[in-house]
Every structure is written in C-alpha cells, then in structure tokens.
Motif scaffolding. Structure first.
Motif, PDB file in Angstrom:
ATOM      1  N   VAL A  57      52.477  -1.019  61.825  1.00 16.93           N
ATOM      2  CA  VAL A  57      52.074  -1.672  60.571  1.00 16.93           C
ATOM      3  C   VAL A  57      51.619  -3.093  60.888  1.00 16.93           C
ATOM      4  O   VAL A  57      52.399  -3.910  61.377  1.00 16.93           O
ATOM      5  CB  VAL A  57      53.248  -1.718  59.570  1.00 16.93           C
ATOM      6  CG1 VAL A  57      52.838  -2.474  58.307  1.00 16.93           C
ATOM      7  CG2 VAL A  57      53.701  -0.307  59.220  1.00 16.93           C
ATOM      8  N   LEU A  58      50.341  -3.354  60.617  1.00 13.61           N
ATOM      9  CA  LEU A  58      49.804  -4.698  60.784  1.00 13.61           C
ATOM     10  C   LEU A  58      49.386  -5.238  59.421  1.00 13.61           C
ATOM     11  O   LEU A  58      49.096  -4.482  58.490  1.00 13.61           O
ATOM     12  CB  LEU A  58      48.610  -4.701  61.742  1.00 13.61           C
ATOM     13  CG  LEU A  58      48.873  -4.204  63.172  1.00 13.61           C
ATOM     14  CD1 LEU A  58      47.626  -4.379  64.027  1.00 13.61           C
ATOM     15  CD2 LEU A  58      50.046  -4.938  63.813  1.00 13.61           C
ATOM     16  N   PHE A  59      49.348  -6.563  59.312  1.00 12.60           N
ATOM     17  CA  PHE A  59      49.026  -7.218  58.055  1.00 12.60           C
ATOM     18  C   PHE A  59      47.685  -7.935  58.166  1.00 12.60           C
ATOM     19  O   PHE A  59      47.288  -8.358  59.261  1.00 12.60           O
ATOM     20  CB  PHE A  59      50.123  -8.211  57.679  1.00 12.60           C
ATOM     21  CG  PHE A  59      51.487  -7.576  57.551  1.00 12.60           C
ATOM     22  CD1 PHE A  59      51.916  -7.056  56.340  1.00 12.60           C
ATOM     23  CD2 PHE A  59      52.334  -7.467  58.648  1.00 12.60           C
ATOM     24  CE1 PHE A  59      53.155  -6.454  56.221  1.00 12.60           C
ATOM     25  CE2 PHE A  59      53.576  -6.871  58.540  1.00 12.60           C
ATOM     26  CZ  PHE A  59      53.986  -6.360  57.318  1.00 12.60           C
ATOM     27  N   SER A  60      46.999  -8.065  57.055  1.00 14.63           N
ATOM     28  CA  SER A  60      45.715  -8.756  57.079  1.00 14.63           C
ATOM     29  C   SER A  60      45.929 -10.195  57.548  1.00 14.63           C
ATOM     30  O   SER A  60      46.879 -10.861  57.143  1.00 14.63           O
ATOM     31  CB  SER A  60      45.079  -8.744  55.682  1.00 14.63           C
ATOM     32  OG  SER A  60      45.956  -9.316  54.734  1.00 14.63           O
ATOM     33  N   GLY A  61      45.055 -10.642  58.415  1.00  9.61           N
ATOM     34  CA  GLY A  61      45.179 -11.975  59.003  1.00  9.61           C
ATOM     35  C   GLY A  61      44.502 -12.000  60.349  1.00  9.61           C
ATOM     36  O   GLY A  61      43.338 -11.601  60.483  1.00  9.61           O
ATOM     37  N   SER A  62      45.217 -12.414  61.374  1.00  8.80           N
ATOM     38  CA  SER A  62      44.673 -12.469  62.729  1.00  8.80           C
ATOM     39  C   SER A  62      45.662 -11.825  63.692  1.00  8.80           C
ATOM     40  O   SER A  62      46.802 -11.515  63.326  1.00  8.80           O
ATOM     41  CB  SER A  62      44.419 -13.926  63.138  1.00  8.80           C
ATOM     42  OG  SER A  62      45.649 -14.643  63.186  1.00  8.80           O
ATOM     43  N   ILE A  63      45.219 -11.640  64.942  1.00 10.02           N
ATOM     44  CA  ILE A  63      46.137 -11.157  65.985  1.00 10.02           C
ATOM     45  C   ILE A  63      47.308 -12.123  66.102  1.00 10.02           C
ATOM     46  O   ILE A  63      48.473 -11.726  66.164  1.00 10.02           O
ATOM     47  CB  ILE A  63      45.412 -11.034  67.341  1.00 10.02           C
ATOM     48  CG1 ILE A  63      44.263 -10.026  67.283  1.00 10.02           C
ATOM     49  CG2 ILE A  63      46.406 -10.670  68.448  1.00 10.02           C
ATOM     50  CD1 ILE A  63      44.688  -8.587  67.189  1.00 10.02           C
ATOM     51  N   SER A  64      46.989 -13.407  66.091  1.00 11.63           N
ATOM     52  CA  SER A  64      48.013 -14.450  66.234  1.00 11.63           C
ATOM     53  C   SER A  64      49.043 -14.388  65.117  1.00 11.63           C
ATOM     54  O   SER A  64      50.253 -14.414  65.363  1.00 11.63           O
ATOM     55  CB  SER A  64      47.343 -15.834  66.248  1.00 11.63           C
ATOM     56  OG  SER A  64      48.309 -16.860  66.280  1.00 11.63           O
ATOM     57  N   SER A  65      48.584 -14.283  63.867  1.00 13.80           N
ATOM     58  CA  SER A  65      49.522 -14.270  62.738  1.00 13.80           C
ATOM     59  C   SER A  65      50.384 -13.016  62.768  1.00 13.80           C
ATOM     60  O   SER A  65      51.546 -13.051  62.352  1.00 13.80           O
ATOM     61  CB  SER A  65      48.761 -14.360  61.410  1.00 13.80           C
ATOM     62  OG  SER A  65      47.999 -13.188  61.168  1.00 13.80           O
ATOM     63  N   ASN A  66      49.853 -11.899  63.257  1.00  8.69           N
ATOM     64  CA  ASN A  66      50.633 -10.670  63.331  1.00  8.69           C
ATOM     65  C   ASN A  66      51.687 -10.732  64.418  1.00  8.69           C
ATOM     66  O   ASN A  66      52.803 -10.239  64.226  1.00  8.69           O
ATOM     67  CB  ASN A  66      49.702  -9.471  63.554  1.00  8.69           C
ATOM     68  CG  ASN A  66      49.203  -8.876  62.261  1.00  8.69           C
ATOM     69  OD1 ASN A  66      49.896  -8.115  61.595  1.00  8.69           O
ATOM     70  ND2 ASN A  66      47.995  -9.264  61.872  1.00  8.69           N
TER      71      ASN A  66
END
Length: 589
Positions: free
Chosen positions: A424-433
C-alpha cells in the motif's frame, strides 16, 4: 441530530446564539406588520385623515419589512457558515474515529458505507443546518404567536383557521411517517452504489479480461434502479405537501373574506369599519400562520433524510472500539524485540470455528522466525495479532515481557515495522512514502532513505526515475509495478529502524534473485531486529533461525529447514513441490 451539535466549537455556539437572537427579532418584526396594516386601513376609511399620517405609518411598515429582510439575509449567511463548520468537524471526527477502529469495526460497517457516512450523510446534516435552522426556530414561534394574536377576534374565523391547521398537521404527519423509512433505505442503497462502483473501478483489469462489463453494468443498473425507485417514491410522497399548503392557504383566505362579508353585512353601520379592520388583521395573521407551515414544509422535506443521515453518522461516532488502548509507553524495557505467543487461539467476530488453535512459540531478539503452510492455515492471521489488528480470543501475546493489550497503541506500533501482503503506497513521492514509515513526522535524511531503498533493492530503479526519490507516486502506487511497490513498502519498514519487522508474504512479487538479495540486505542491515516472515516459497525462509509450520490453524512443526525436512511431513511435501530432488537430497543429508 442533537448529538451532532456537541461537535460545534465555542465560537460556533456564539454564532448560534446570535442567529437565534436575529431570528427572534425577525419574527417580532414580521408580527408587527399586520398592526400597521390595520392602522393604515383605519386611516384610509376615516374621514379627515391626513395623507401624512398614512405616509408616516406606511414608511414605518416599510422600514420594519426591510429590517426583517436584512435579518433574514444575515441569518442565512451565518447559518451556512455554521453548517460548514459543523460539517468540517463531523468529517474530522469520523476520520479520527475510523483511525481507532480495529478491522472488526471496519468490516462491520464496510468501507463503502464509511465513505458514504463521511461524505453524503454529513452533507445531508450540513444542508439541514444551513436551510432548516432558521425554519426550525422561526416557524413554530411565528405560528404560535400569530394564533395568539387572532384568538378571540371571531369564533367563526378562529374555527376556520383551526380546521386548516388540523388538516395541515394530518398531511404533514402522514407524509413524514411514510417518507422516513424510504429515506433510510435510500442511504443504504447509496452504500450499495458506492460498493459496486468501488469494486468495478478497483477490479477494472479483471472485469475487462473476462469481458464482464455487461455483468457489472447489470449489477450497477439493478442497484441504481432500486435507488431511483426509492428516491422517486419518497419524493412523490413529499410532493403532496406543497399542493396541500396552497390549498389550505387559498381556502382560509377565501373563507376569511367570505365570513367577513357575512359578519359585516349583519353588523351595525358604526361597527362595520372596526370589523373590516379586524378582518384585514386576521387575514394577515392567518396568512402568516400558513406561511409558517409552508416554511415547515421545507423542514419536513429535509428532516427525514437528515435524521437518517445523522443517525448513521452517530453510529460511527458512538461505536466503542473493541481494541482498547493500554497505558504502557515506557521504552526503557530490559529486552528489545522479544515476542512470546502463549496458547493463542483466535476466531473472527461472529464466526463459530477457530482459525488458530493453541499456538505457542517464542522469538528471541534478533531472531528470524518464518511461517509456512497451506492456504488458509492461519499464517497471516497469526502475525496480524501481534500489532493488534485483532485481539486474541484466548491466550496472550507478549512483547518484551509485556502483554500487547497493555501497551499504548502508539508505543506498540513504534516497535513494529509492518509490510502487508498487498503493498500500500500513498499519493506523494518515493521520499514521502519511505518517510511514512518514520511516522511521517520527523523527516529522515535522503541518505537514510537511499539506505533503506538499497536494503529493499529499490535504489537502482528509483535512481532511474526522472526525479529520483522526489518522483511522483500516484494513489495506491498505480504508476509503479507490483515489485517496485513491494520494494518501496519494504524500504518504508526498514527506514523506521524498528525492534520487530513483520513481512506478511511481502516478497511474492519479487523474482528469486531479488528475493535473495533483499533477504541478504535485511540480514546485514537488521541484524539485531526480530524478524517475522510469512512466505509461500521455501527458498525465502530456508535460512530462518526458526520455521513454524501451520496446518488448519495448528502448529504442525517447529525447527530449522533441515530439521523440518526430516521431522515434518507437511513441510517436506511443501519443499518437495518447490525444490528439485537433488536439492532435497543435499538438504536432508
């Protein structure tokens, strides 16, 4: 509905008091107008009356009317502002409440229903406050005071108005009695629409692959038709309200003047002017009574759906979570990462059969413990009990010699890095995830992010992206492949530097080479971390310090890879289906 008002802030209550005061002022002004109409009527028909007197009285009546209009505009603005504030607070309250729900509560309500309650239901409550607040306060007061004003003027007129009021009350009560159950059904059918839409959009690939568009359309059309039919029925029932009000208003107006004509005709000449003036006043107040009921018709159009929606919102807000927060937050415990599972049995809420039966094992700090077994053997269920997604039915689970139920949930979660089956990933960036694994609060350095990605074998593909770790990630990571999502998900857990790492079949989307490299990286980088791995591949877990074989919710064997090949038939059969005869022969020597 009243329970929802507790979510108003202090300044909202001040606004509400101000709104009520303005509404009372507006009612007072509206009820004064007929008195000025009576004075003007008397002046017009009195010989010798001056035009200036009529003009002065008319001017005062006009100013009062303008004051009423100004009050109404201000009340409308403040009521809308109040409704928006309440809607915001309710949405925030539901969001926070759902965050505290265990999987039991989430499954009980269902995700589509929770979405409907957070959006459509709150919108209905908000609309009622914005439009209905003024009506709710103004209409009863206006009707009661107007009735009091005309009481005793004429029993004939009073009887006529009373009959009209009784007629309207009967119509309104019948409509509300019939409409409310339908509006409740409408909200439930809205949940169905959300569920089917969500299923179709989430599984669009499967739908297209199996040419099931017509089947899904049929399901949606059936749910949509049910919703439309219930909406139409409720709307048709409400449609009787306005004609009934118009009929009552016209009948009462006509009756007042008809009776007035008879009364004036039978009265003495010197009393006719007074009776005519009373008739004008009575007619004005009678129309205000009907106007109050017309306003209440708006209320009764909004109230059925709003009351159902408010109840649905309160069902979420007043649900007590089954998993309660403990009190222990002390991080200075003697051990770090020790897990003890003692005689644990578990069954899902309302299920009759146990999924897990009498499971016991210990994972020492720094150990890697793996779980394997056939589909449905309870592997994922078991490790989901450790972070308390569910609570055990019997037995207990200890972390660092403390029962998980005694931990403050934040403290417990801070000990664990969790990688689910479905990344499960969240909208944003690789860094924020990746940083999300560090609670999303304290920013970690770019070098730490790259280190975590390197352990998860994700650094190479991230560096090839246009913006590196700042590259955009779509909602649920739909712009990344399954393997890429899993590697970012693993990096998120690693970046947290937890005491315990839980991998729930988290290597399934990785090829054998990447799987091996990830395990090597984890062994090197997390040497002091207790690691729990659920896997289907023997190759993923054969180097584990301890392997637990589950079968039908029971422990079928515990040991190392070599030990289980000799002592556990179930494990041997699994290994035999995945390894070559040569590999098995080497391992069993």
């Amino acid at each position: 509905m009243i329970k929802n008002l507790k979510y108003l802030r202090k300044k909202d209550w001040i606004t509400l008091i101000f709104v009520v005061a303005l509404i009372l002022l507006q009612v007072q002004l509206d009820l004064t107008i007929p008195e000025y109409m009576s004075k003007i009527t008397m002046l017009v028909q009195t010989p010798g009356s001056k035009v200036s007197q009529i003009t002065s009285t008319g001017g005062k009546m006009l100013l009062i009317s303008l004051g009423s209009v100004a009050s109404s505009v201000i009340v409308g603005y403040l009521a809308a502002k109040l409704a928006a504030s309440l809607g915001r607070e309710l949405r925030f309250a539901i969001f926070n409440k759902v965050q505290d729900f265990s999987m039991e509560e989430i499954n009980r309500f269902s995700t589509p229903s929770l979405i409907t309650r957070s959006t459509n239901d709150i919108a209905q409550v908000q609309l009622f406050i914005a439009v209905g607040l003024q009506v709710l306060i103004k209409s009863p007061i206006l009707a009661i005071v107007a009735i009091d004003k005309i009481a005793g003027k004429s029993w004939q007129w009073s009887a006529l108005v009373g009959g009209g009021i009784i007629f309207l009350l009967v119509v309104i009560l019948l409509i509300v009695f019939i409409a409310i159950p339908k509006f409740k059904k409408v909200q439930e059918l809205t949940d169905d629409i959300n569920r089917i839409t969500r299923e179709s959009l989430t599984g669009i690939k499967v739908v297209r692959a199996y040419n099931a568009e017509d089947y899904q359309e049929e399901k949606f059309e059936k749910a949509s038709a049910n919703l439309a039919q219930n909406n139409l029925f409720a709307t048709r029932v409400l449609s009787f309200l306005q004609p009934s009000l118009n009929f009552a208003m016209s009948s009462i107006s006509l009756g007042i003047y008809w009776l007035g004509a008879i009364i004036i005709n039978n009265a003495a000449a010197e009393n006719q002017l007074t009776i005519f003036s009373d008739m004008v006043v009575f007619s004005s107040y009678a129309l205000q009574i009907i106007a109050a009921f017309m306003l209440m018709s708006i209320l009764f159009m909004l109230l059925p759906r709003a009351s159902v929606s408010a109840k649905r919102v309160n069902e979420v807000l007043y649900t007590k979570p089954t998993i309660l927060d403990g009190a222990i937050t002390d991080e200075n415990l003697e051990t770090k990462g020790k897990i003890q599972v003692k005689n644990v049995s578990f069954r899902y809420p309302e299920a009759e059969e146990y999924v897990l039966k009498d499971i016991s094992f210990t994972a020492e700090p720094g150990e890697t413990v793996a779980f394997i077994g056939s589909t449905g053997s309870g592997k994922s269920t078991l490790i989901n009990l450790i972070p308390r997604f569910y609570d055990v039915s019997e037995g207990e689970i200890l972390i660092d010699n403390v029962n998980v139920k005694d931990y403050n949930m934040e403290a417990l979660n801070n000990k664990i890095g969790y990688v689910p089956q479905r990344a499960v990933l969240f909208s944003g960036s690789i860094s924020s995830n990746v940083n999300f694994g560090n609670n999303g609060k304290d920013e970690i350095s770019n070098s730490d992010i790259y280190t975590a990605l390197e352990v998860a074998q994700g650094k190479e593909f991230v560096e090839k992206l246009p913006d590196g770790i700042d590259s955009f990630v779509a909602q649920l990571g739909t712009n990344l492949s399954g393997g890429q999502k899993q590697r970012v998900s693993i990096a998120r857990a690693v970046a947290r530097n937890p005491e315990i790492l839980i991998f729930d079949d988290s290597f399934s989307a990785l090829d054998y080479k990447t799987d091996s490299l990830v395990r090597q990286g984890l062994k090197k980088h997390t040497s002091g971390t207790t690691t729990l791995i659920v896997a289907q591949r023997v190759g993923t877990i054969m180097d584990a310090d301890k392997i637990i074989v589950l079968n039908e919710g029971k422990v079928a064997g515990i040991g190392t890879h070599k030990e289980l090949l000799k002592s556990c038939n179930i494990y041997y059969e699994i290994a035999k289906s995945q390894l070559t005869e040569e590999e098995l022969d080497i391992e069993t020597r």
